[in-house]
Design a protein around this motif. Structure first.
Motif, PDB file in Angstrom:
ATOM      1  N   GLU A  82      -3.404  -5.091   3.879  1.00  0.00           N
ATOM      2  CA  GLU A  82      -2.414  -5.798   3.065  1.00  0.00           C
ATOM      3  C   GLU A  82      -2.193  -5.089   1.734  1.00  0.00           C
ATOM      4  O   GLU A  82      -1.057  -4.967   1.269  1.00  0.00           O
ATOM      5  CB  GLU A  82      -2.872  -7.230   2.815  1.00  0.00           C
ATOM      6  N   LEU A  83      -3.275  -4.620   1.129  1.00  0.00           N
ATOM      7  CA  LEU A  83      -3.154  -3.896  -0.134  1.00  0.00           C
ATOM      8  C   LEU A  83      -2.383  -2.601   0.045  1.00  0.00           C
ATOM      9  O   LEU A  83      -1.521  -2.252  -0.768  1.00  0.00           O
ATOM     10  CB  LEU A  83      -4.547  -3.599  -0.713  1.00  0.00           C
ATOM     11  N   MET A  84      -2.671  -1.872   1.107  1.00  0.00           N
ATOM     12  CA  MET A  84      -1.986  -0.607   1.363  1.00  0.00           C
ATOM     13  C   MET A  84      -0.512  -0.842   1.677  1.00  0.00           C
ATOM     14  O   MET A  84       0.354  -0.068   1.264  1.00  0.00           O
ATOM     15  CB  MET A  84      -2.656   0.156   2.509  1.00  0.00           C
ATOM     16  N   ARG A  85      -0.213  -1.912   2.407  1.00  0.00           N
ATOM     17  CA  ARG A  85       1.174  -2.248   2.719  1.00  0.00           C
ATOM     18  C   ARG A  85       1.940  -2.559   1.428  1.00  0.00           C
ATOM     19  O   ARG A  85       3.061  -2.094   1.216  1.00  0.00           O
ATOM     20  CB  ARG A  85       1.221  -3.442   3.668  1.00  0.00           C
ATOM     21  N   GLY A  86       1.319  -3.341   0.561  1.00  0.00           N
ATOM     22  CA  GLY A  86       1.946  -3.650  -0.726  1.00  0.00           C
ATOM     23  C   GLY A  86       2.137  -2.409  -1.577  1.00  0.00           C
ATOM     24  O   GLY A  86       3.172  -2.243  -2.235  1.00  0.00           O
ATOM     25  N   LEU A  87       1.146  -1.535  -1.569  1.00  0.00           N
ATOM     26  CA  LEU A  87       1.252  -0.277  -2.312  1.00  0.00           C
ATOM     27  C   LEU A  87       2.382   0.587  -1.753  1.00  0.00           C
ATOM     28  O   LEU A  87       3.166   1.154  -2.509  1.00  0.00           O
ATOM     29  CB  LEU A  87      -0.076   0.485  -2.250  1.00  0.00           C
ATOM     30  N   GLY A  88       2.485   0.646  -0.434  1.00  0.00           N
ATOM     31  CA  GLY A  88       3.555   1.421   0.198  1.00  0.00           C
ATOM     32  C   GLY A  88       4.933   0.871  -0.137  1.00  0.00           C
ATOM     33  O   GLY A  88       5.864   1.621  -0.427  1.00  0.00           O
ATOM     34  N   LYS A  89       5.067  -0.461  -0.119  1.00  0.00           N
ATOM     35  CA  LYS A  89       6.350  -1.072  -0.476  1.00  0.00           C
ATOM     36  C   LYS A  89       6.688  -0.804  -1.939  1.00  0.00           C
ATOM     37  O   LYS A  89       7.848  -0.552  -2.277  1.00  0.00           O
ATOM     38  CB  LYS A  89       6.304  -2.577  -0.227  1.00  0.00           C
TER      39      LYS A  89
END
Length: 75
Positions: free
Chosen positions: A37-44
């Protein structure tokens, strides 16, 4: 600037076992379910930042309209 050229500036002299310890601490703090979830948010966030940069570049490079408009009242 490429991300791979910036990465060593942030990591400094972190090598091998130190990197393993850092990853283990991150896993302990956030847990296995939160990291995606953190990586997805960072990617977005990175993606929207790049889009904003591209929009700003397009706005800067857009030609200036110097012709008078026929639609403007008063002429």
């Amino acid at each position: 600037m490429n991300t791979l050229t910036i990465l060593p500036l942030f990591l400094g002299n972190i090598r091998g076992m130190q990197l393993v310890i850092i990853i283990a601490v991150i896993l302990l703090l956030f847990g296995g379910k939160k990291i995606p979830e953190l990586m997805r948010g960072l990617g977005k966030g990175i993606n929207s930042f790049k889009q904003g940069l591209n929009e700003a570049k397009e706005e800067i490079n857009k030609p200036i309209d110097t012709t008078p408009d026929a639609d403007k009242p008063g002429k």
